[in-house]
Design a protein around this motif. Structure first.
Motif, PDB file in Angstrom:
ATOM      1  N   ARG A 103       1.798   1.007  -3.156  1.00  0.00           N
ATOM      2  CA  ARG A 103       0.447   1.653  -4.788  1.00  0.00           C
ATOM      3  C   ARG A 103      -0.049   2.849  -4.056  1.00  0.00           C
ATOM      4  O   ARG A 103       0.201   4.008  -5.572  1.00  0.00           O
ATOM      5  CB  ARG A 103      -0.516   1.197  -4.121  1.00  0.00           C
ATOM      6  N   VAL A 104       0.275   4.207  -3.026  1.00  0.00           N
ATOM      7  CA  VAL A 104       0.601   5.332  -3.062  1.00  0.00           C
ATOM      8  C   VAL A 104       1.099   5.893  -3.561  1.00  0.00           C
ATOM      9  O   VAL A 104       0.669   7.360  -4.348  1.00  0.00           O
ATOM     10  CB  VAL A 104       0.831   5.718  -1.227  1.00  0.00           C
ATOM     11  N   LYS A 105       2.286   6.066  -3.050  1.00  0.00           N
ATOM     12  CA  LYS A 105       3.390   6.707  -4.041  1.00  0.00           C
ATOM     13  C   LYS A 105       3.450   6.356  -5.862  1.00  0.00           C
ATOM     14  O   LYS A 105       3.561   7.442  -6.181  1.00  0.00           O
ATOM     15  CB  LYS A 105       5.051   6.865  -3.971  1.00  0.00           C
ATOM     16  N   MET A 106       3.327   5.317  -6.674  1.00  0.00           N
ATOM     17  CA  MET A 106       3.139   5.156  -7.445  1.00  0.00           C
ATOM     18  C   MET A 106       1.574   6.020  -8.267  1.00  0.00           C
ATOM     19  O   MET A 106       2.052   6.479  -9.316  1.00  0.00           O
ATOM     20  CB  MET A 106       3.143   4.048  -8.152  1.00  0.00           C
ATOM     21  N   SER A 107       0.389   5.991  -7.649  1.00  0.00           N
ATOM     22  CA  SER A 107      -0.790   6.214  -8.023  1.00  0.00           C
ATOM     23  C   SER A 107       0.174   7.453  -8.172  1.00  0.00           C
ATOM     24  O   SER A 107      -0.534   8.606  -9.279  1.00  0.00           O
ATOM     25  CB  SER A 107      -1.878   5.678  -6.748  1.00  0.00           C
ATOM     26  N   ALA A 108      -0.051   8.911  -7.140  1.00  0.00           N
ATOM     27  CA  ALA A 108       0.662   9.287  -7.678  1.00  0.00           C
ATOM     28  C   ALA A 108       1.261  10.307  -8.891  1.00  0.00           C
ATOM     29  O   ALA A 108       0.595  11.441  -8.845  1.00  0.00           O
ATOM     30  CB  ALA A 108       0.802  10.448  -5.701  1.00  0.00           C
ATOM     31  N   GLU A 131       1.216  -1.124   0.500  1.00  0.00           N
ATOM     32  CA  GLU A 131       0.136  -0.020   0.079  1.00  0.00           C
ATOM     33  C   GLU A 131       0.851   1.354   0.021  1.00  0.00           C
ATOM     34  O   GLU A 131       0.829   1.831  -0.912  1.00  0.00           O
ATOM     35  CB  GLU A 131      -0.795   0.126   1.066  1.00  0.00           C
ATOM     36  N   TYR A 166       1.602   8.825 -11.426  1.00  0.00           N
ATOM     37  CA  TYR A 166       1.311   8.302 -12.271  1.00  0.00           C
ATOM     38  C   TYR A 166      -0.151   9.279 -11.926  1.00  0.00           C
ATOM     39  O   TYR A 166      -0.361   9.868 -13.529  1.00  0.00           O
ATOM     40  CB  TYR A 166       0.652   6.799 -12.253  1.00  0.00           C
ATOM     41  N   ALA A 167      -0.772   9.570 -11.811  1.00  0.00           N
ATOM     42  CA  ALA A 167      -1.759  10.856 -11.631  1.00  0.00           C
ATOM     43  C   ALA A 167      -1.211  11.487 -12.103  1.00  0.00           C
ATOM     44  O   ALA A 167      -1.887  12.864 -13.248  1.00  0.00           O
ATOM     45  CB  ALA A 167      -2.708  10.999 -10.305  1.00  0.00           C
ATOM     46  N   GLN A 216      -2.138   9.026 -18.447  1.00  0.00           N
ATOM     47  CA  GLN A 216      -1.813   7.816 -18.578  1.00  0.00           C
ATOM     48  C   GLN A 216      -0.804   7.812 -19.895  1.00  0.00           C
ATOM     49  O   GLN A 216      -0.014   6.410 -20.127  1.00  0.00           O
ATOM     50  CB  GLN A 216      -3.319   7.343 -19.352  1.00  0.00           C
ATOM     51  N   VAL A 225       2.740   7.148 -18.853  1.00  0.00           N
ATOM     52  CA  VAL A 225       2.992   5.945 -17.708  1.00  0.00           C
ATOM     53  C   VAL A 225       2.693   4.751 -18.966  1.00  0.00           C
ATOM     54  O   VAL A 225       4.173   3.889 -18.693  1.00  0.00           O
ATOM     55  CB  VAL A 225       1.500   6.327 -16.792  1.00  0.00           C
TER      56      VAL A 225
END
Length: 141
Positions: free
Chosen positions: A102-107, A99, A109-110, A114, A117
């Motif tokens: 995931r939080v760091k990667m999601s930020a 998690e 990526y956002a 896309q 990414v």
């Protein structure tokens, strides 16, 4: 190279803190990660994925087993085979560690969007030798 180095080191630091609190290191995390992705992974498959010595993996697996994070059982066709699986506690720890990533990667990526990414994934896939590609793709399913 600097982007890879600093990006990777910031990403792994988010996991290192949780591991250090448990008295564990990155080798433990890598083992937990791959066992979580493929329950009943054999010790020899994990050795191949991690590209470490039997002695190093033995130490890591012994610690994870003693802490009730990983369990082993004999293979069904070959009783000499040792199949690895996370315990409930191991699955929870791996999930908590993942998690943080995931939080760091999601930020990231956002922020990148896309198209960026998709390009990044294509570069990462391009870095995997053809001889390893099937094994890596097998972990996705």
């Amino acid at each position: 190279m600097e982007l890879l180095y600093f990006g990777h080191s910031h990403l792994t630091r988010s996991v290192d803190e949780g591991l250090a609190a448990q008295g564990l290191g990155r080798a433990h995390h890598r083992a937990l990660y791959f066992i979580a992705r493929k329950p009943d992974l054999t010790v020899s498959e994990l050795l191949s994925l991690l590209a470490i010595t039997k002695q190093s993996l033995g130490r890591v697996l012994n610690e994870l087993t003693e802490r009730d994070l990983v369990e082993t059982r004999p293979g069904e066709r070959d009783r000499r085979q040792r199949l690895l699986r996370l315990t409930a506690a191991g699955a929870q720890m791996e999930s908590d560690l993942f998690e943080a990533v995931r939080v760091k990667m999601s930020a990231a990526y956002a922020s990148a969007g896309q198209e960026a990414v998709s390009g990044y994934w294509a570069v990462l896939e391009g870095m995997i030798p053809d001889s390893d590609r099937a094994r890596v793709l097998g972990l996705r399913s």
